[in-house]
Motif scaffolding. Structure first.
Motif, mmCIF file in Angstrom:
data_model
loop_
_atom_site.group_PDB
_atom_site.id
_atom_site.type_symbol
_atom_site.label_atom_id
_atom_site.label_comp_id
_atom_site.label_asym_id
_atom_site.label_seq_id
_atom_site.Cartn_x
_atom_site.Cartn_y
_atom_site.Cartn_z
ATOM 1 N N GLN A 11 -38.718 0.328 60.997
ATOM 2 C CA GLN A 11 -37.302 0.378 61.356
ATOM 3 C C GLN A 11 -36.824 -0.982 61.849
ATOM 4 N N GLY A 12 -37.649 -1.651 62.633
ATOM 5 C CA GLY A 12 -37.284 -2.973 63.123
ATOM 6 C C GLY A 12 -37.109 -3.974 61.996
ATOM 7 N N LYS A 13 -38.018 -3.937 61.022
ATOM 8 C CA LYS A 13 -37.915 -4.848 59.884
ATOM 9 C C LYS A 13 -36.676 -4.551 59.040
ATOM 10 N N ILE A 14 -36.382 -3.285 58.856
ATOM 11 C CA ILE A 14 -35.179 -2.918 58.098
ATOM 12 C C ILE A 14 -33.933 -3.384 58.834
ATOM 13 N N ASN A 15 -33.879 -3.134 60.133
ATOM 14 C CA ASN A 15 -32.724 -3.578 60.921
ATOM 15 C C ASN A 15 -32.560 -5.092 60.857
ATOM 16 N N GLN A 16 -33.669 -5.809 60.937
ATOM 17 C CA GLN A 16 -33.612 -7.271 60.869
ATOM 18 C C GLN A 16 -33.102 -7.721 59.500
ATOM 19 N N ALA A 17 -33.557 -7.073 58.452
ATOM 20 C CA ALA A 17 -33.107 -7.429 57.105
ATOM 21 C C ALA A 17 -31.630 -7.128 56.935
ATOM 22 N N ILE A 18 -31.171 -6.022 57.502
ATOM 23 C CA ILE A 18 -29.763 -5.656 57.402
ATOM 24 C C ILE A 18 -28.889 -6.650 58.152
ATOM 25 N N GLU A 19 -29.318 -7.034 59.332
ATOM 26 C CA GLU A 19 -28.528 -7.960 60.144
ATOM 27 C C GLU A 19 -28.468 -9.357 59.534
ATOM 28 N N SER A 20 -29.515 -9.769 58.825
ATOM 29 C CA SER A 20 -29.551 -11.135 58.299
ATOM 30 C C SER A 20 -29.087 -11.245 56.851
ATOM 31 N N SER A 21 -28.743 -10.112 56.227
ATOM 32 C CA SER A 21 -28.341 -10.142 54.819
ATOM 33 C C SER A 21 -26.932 -9.620 54.656
ATOM 34 N N PRO A 22 -26.183 -10.195 53.707
ATOM 35 C CA PRO A 22 -24.871 -9.648 53.396
ATOM 36 C C PRO A 22 -25.002 -8.235 52.816
ATOM 37 N N ALA A 23 -23.987 -7.434 53.006
ATOM 38 C CA ALA A 23 -24.018 -6.031 52.571
ATOM 39 C C ALA A 23 -24.255 -5.895 51.069
ATOM 40 N N LYS A 24 -23.657 -6.770 50.261
ATOM 41 C CA LYS A 24 -23.830 -6.673 48.809
ATOM 42 C C LYS A 24 -25.283 -6.888 48.408
ATOM 43 N N ASP A 25 -25.967 -7.819 49.087
ATOM 44 C CA ASP A 25 -27.381 -8.057 48.778
ATOM 45 C C ASP A 25 -28.223 -6.843 49.110
ATOM 46 N N ILE A 26 -27.937 -6.208 50.232
ATOM 47 C CA ILE A 26 -28.692 -5.022 50.631
ATOM 48 C C ILE A 26 -28.488 -3.920 49.609
ATOM 49 N N GLU A 27 -27.246 -3.687 49.231
ATOM 50 C CA GLU A 27 -26.950 -2.634 48.257
ATOM 51 C C GLU A 27 -27.662 -2.918 46.935
ATOM 52 N N LYS A 28 -27.604 -4.156 46.491
ATOM 53 C CA LYS A 28 -28.240 -4.539 45.233
ATOM 54 C C LYS A 28 -29.753 -4.349 45.322
ATOM 55 N N ASN A 29 -30.350 -4.773 46.428
ATOM 56 C CA ASN A 29 -31.796 -4.655 46.581
ATOM 57 C C ASN A 29 -32.238 -3.197 46.681
ATOM 58 N N VAL A 30 -31.473 -2.376 47.394
ATOM 59 C CA VAL A 30 -31.819 -0.957 47.519
ATOM 60 C C VAL A 30 -31.718 -0.279 46.149
ATOM 61 N N LYS A 31 -30.654 -0.583 45.399
ATOM 62 C CA LYS A 31 -30.515 -0.003 44.059
ATOM 63 C C LYS A 31 -31.674 -0.425 43.161
ATOM 64 N N ALA A 32 -32.057 -1.686 43.234
ATOM 65 C CA ALA A 32 -33.162 -2.178 42.408
ATOM 66 C C ALA A 32 -34.470 -1.492 42.791
ATOM 67 N N MET A 33 -34.714 -1.338 44.092
ATOM 68 C CA MET A 33 -35.934 -0.673 44.535
ATOM 69 C C MET A 33 -35.949 0.791 44.110
ATOM 70 N N MET A 34 -34.812 1.469 44.231
ATOM 71 C CA MET A 34 -34.749 2.878 43.853
ATOM 72 C C MET A 34 -34.912 3.034 42.342
ATOM 73 N N THR A 35 -34.283 2.161 41.575
ATOM 74 C CA THR A 35 -34.409 2.214 40.121
ATOM 75 C C THR A 35 -35.859 2.001 39.715
ATOM 76 N N GLN A 36 -36.503 1.048 40.335
ATOM 77 C CA GLN A 36 -37.907 0.774 40.033
ATOM 78 C C GLN A 36 -38.776 1.978 40.417
ATOM 79 N N GLY A 37 -38.506 2.568 41.565
ATOM 80 C CA GLY A 37 -39.274 3.736 41.995
ATOM 81 C C GLY A 37 -39.065 4.927 41.079
ATOM 82 N N PHE A 38 -37.817 5.165 40.686
ATOM 83 C CA PHE A 38 -37.524 6.283 39.796
ATOM 84 C C PHE A 38 -38.104 6.068 38.405
ATOM 85 N N SER A 39 -38.175 4.814 37.968
ATOM 86 C CA SER A 39 -38.710 4.556 36.630
ATOM 87 C C SER A 39 -40.197 4.885 36.559
#
Length: 83
Positions: A11-39
Motif C-alpha cells: 500500500q505504501g509503494k502504491i501510494n508513493q507511486a500515485i503521489e509521484s505520478s500524473p493521473a494519466k500515467d497511472i491510468e495508462k499503467n493500470v490499464k496496461a497491467m490489467m490487459t497483460q494480466g487478462f491476456s
C-alpha cells in the motif's frame, strides 16, 4: 514477513507511486497491467461469448428436431416390422 506488513508495504509503494505520478500515467499503467494480466487468462470478449451462445442455441434446436425426427422414424420402422 507477515501478511499485514506485506500489504502495508504494498500500500505504501502504491501510494508513493500515485503521489509521484500524473493521473494519466497511472491510468495508462493500470490499464496496461490489467490487459497483460487478462491476456494470460483464457478469456473471450462479450461479443465472442454472445455469438457462441447463439450458435449453441441454434445447434441445440437442430439437435432437438433431429431427435424428434429419429424417434418418429424409429416408431414407423417398428410399426412396419410388427406387421
Amino acid at each position: 514477513m507477515d501478511m499485514n506488513s506485506f500489504f502495508n508495504d504494498l500500500q505504501g509503494k502504491i501510494n508513493q507511486a500515485i503521489e509521484s505520478s500524473p493521473a494519466k500515467d497511472i491510468e495508462k499503467n493500470v490499464k496496461a497491467m490489467m490487459t497483460q494480466g487478462f491476456s494470460k487468462l483464457d478469456l473471450v470478449t462479450r461479443e465472442e461469448f454472445d455469438i457462441q451462445s447463439q450458435v449453441l442455441a441454434k445447434t441445440r434446436s437442430k439437435l432437438d428436431a433431429l431427435e424428434k425426427r429419429m424417434a418418429a422414424l424409429e416408431s414407423q420402422l417398428a410399426a412396419q416390422q410388427a406387421q
